[in-house]
Design a protein around this motif. Sequence first.
Motif, short mmCIF file in Angstrom:
data_model
loop_
_atom_site.label_atom_id
_atom_site.label_comp_id
_atom_site.label_asym_id
_atom_site.label_seq_id
_atom_site.Cartn_x
_atom_site.Cartn_y
_atom_site.Cartn_z
N LYS A 1 34.44 9.03 2.68
CA LYS A 1 35.85 9.14 2.38
C LYS A 1 36.52 10.21 3.23
O LYS A 1 37.65 10.03 3.66
N THR A 2 35.83 11.31 3.44
CA THR A 2 36.41 12.40 4.22
C THR A 2 36.69 11.96 5.64
O THR A 2 37.77 12.20 6.18
N ARG A 3 35.70 11.33 6.27
CA ARG A 3 35.89 10.86 7.66
C ARG A 3 37.07 9.90 7.75
O ARG A 3 37.87 9.97 8.68
N SER A 4 37.16 9.00 6.81
CA SER A 4 38.25 8.02 6.81
C SER A 4 39.60 8.71 6.65
O SER A 4 40.56 8.39 7.36
N ALA A 5 39.68 9.67 5.75
CA ALA A 5 40.94 10.40 5.55
C ALA A 5 41.33 11.17 6.81
O ALA A 5 42.49 11.17 7.21
N CYS A 6 40.35 11.79 7.44
CA CYS A 6 40.63 12.53 8.68
C CYS A 6 41.09 11.60 9.79
O CYS A 6 42.06 11.89 10.50
N THR A 7 40.40 10.50 9.94
CA THR A 7 40.75 9.52 10.97
C THR A 7 42.16 8.99 10.76
O THR A 7 42.96 8.91 11.69
N ASN A 8 42.48 8.65 9.51
CA ASN A 8 43.81 8.12 9.20
C ASN A 8 44.89 9.16 9.44
O ASN A 8 45.96 8.84 9.99
N ALA A 9 44.65 10.39 9.05
CA ALA A 9 45.64 11.46 9.24
C ALA A 9 45.90 11.65 10.74
O ALA A 9 47.06 11.71 11.18
N LYS A 10 44.84 11.76 11.51
CA LYS A 10 45.00 11.98 12.95
C LYS A 10 45.68 10.79 13.62
O LYS A 10 46.52 10.96 14.51
N ALA A 11 45.36 9.57 13.17
CA ALA A 11 45.98 8.37 13.73
C ALA A 11 47.48 8.33 13.47
O ALA A 11 48.23 7.70 14.21
N ASN A 12 47.90 9.02 12.41
CA ASN A 12 49.32 9.07 12.06
C ASN A 12 50.01 10.33 12.57
O ASN A 12 51.11 10.67 12.13
N GLY A 13 49.35 11.02 13.49
CA GLY A 13 49.98 12.17 14.13
C GLY A 13 49.89 13.48 13.39
O GLY A 13 50.55 14.45 13.76
N VAL A 14 49.09 13.53 12.34
CA VAL A 14 48.93 14.76 11.58
C VAL A 14 47.96 15.68 12.32
O VAL A 14 46.89 15.24 12.75
N ILE A 15 48.33 16.93 12.48
CA ILE A 15 47.43 17.91 13.07
C ILE A 15 46.52 18.42 11.95
O ILE A 15 47.00 18.94 10.94
N VAL A 16 45.22 18.25 12.13
CA VAL A 16 44.26 18.61 11.09
C VAL A 16 43.50 19.87 11.52
O VAL A 16 42.86 19.90 12.56
N TYR A 17 43.61 20.90 10.69
CA TYR A 17 42.84 22.13 10.86
C TYR A 17 41.72 22.13 9.83
O TYR A 17 41.92 21.68 8.70
N THR A 18 40.56 22.63 10.21
CA THR A 18 39.47 22.77 9.25
C THR A 18 38.89 24.17 9.35
O THR A 18 38.90 24.79 10.41
N ILE A 19 38.37 24.65 8.22
CA ILE A 19 37.69 25.94 8.18
C ILE A 19 36.38 25.75 7.43
O ILE A 19 36.38 25.38 6.26
#
Length: 70
Positions: A1-19
């Motif tokens: 689920k996490t990978r899918s959420a990250c992929t979808n967010a990035k595909a929609n132009g969301v900048i994703v930061y992780t710590i």
Amino acid sequence: KTRSACTNAKANGVIVYTIAFRLESNTATRALLAECATDSSKAFTASDGAALYNTFQAIGREISQLRVAG
């Protein structure tokens, strides 16, 4: 689920930061977070509270330089 959420967010132009906080020995989770981030410059690690604070400061400085387009 996490990978899918990250992929979808990035595909929609969301900048994703992780710590990765206190995950020095958890290579699988660190790898997942690195993959989730928009790029390697958006994937951070923090081993203690001071490092976490500094990481949020760095992210905040970067975000403050973004411009919102309508």
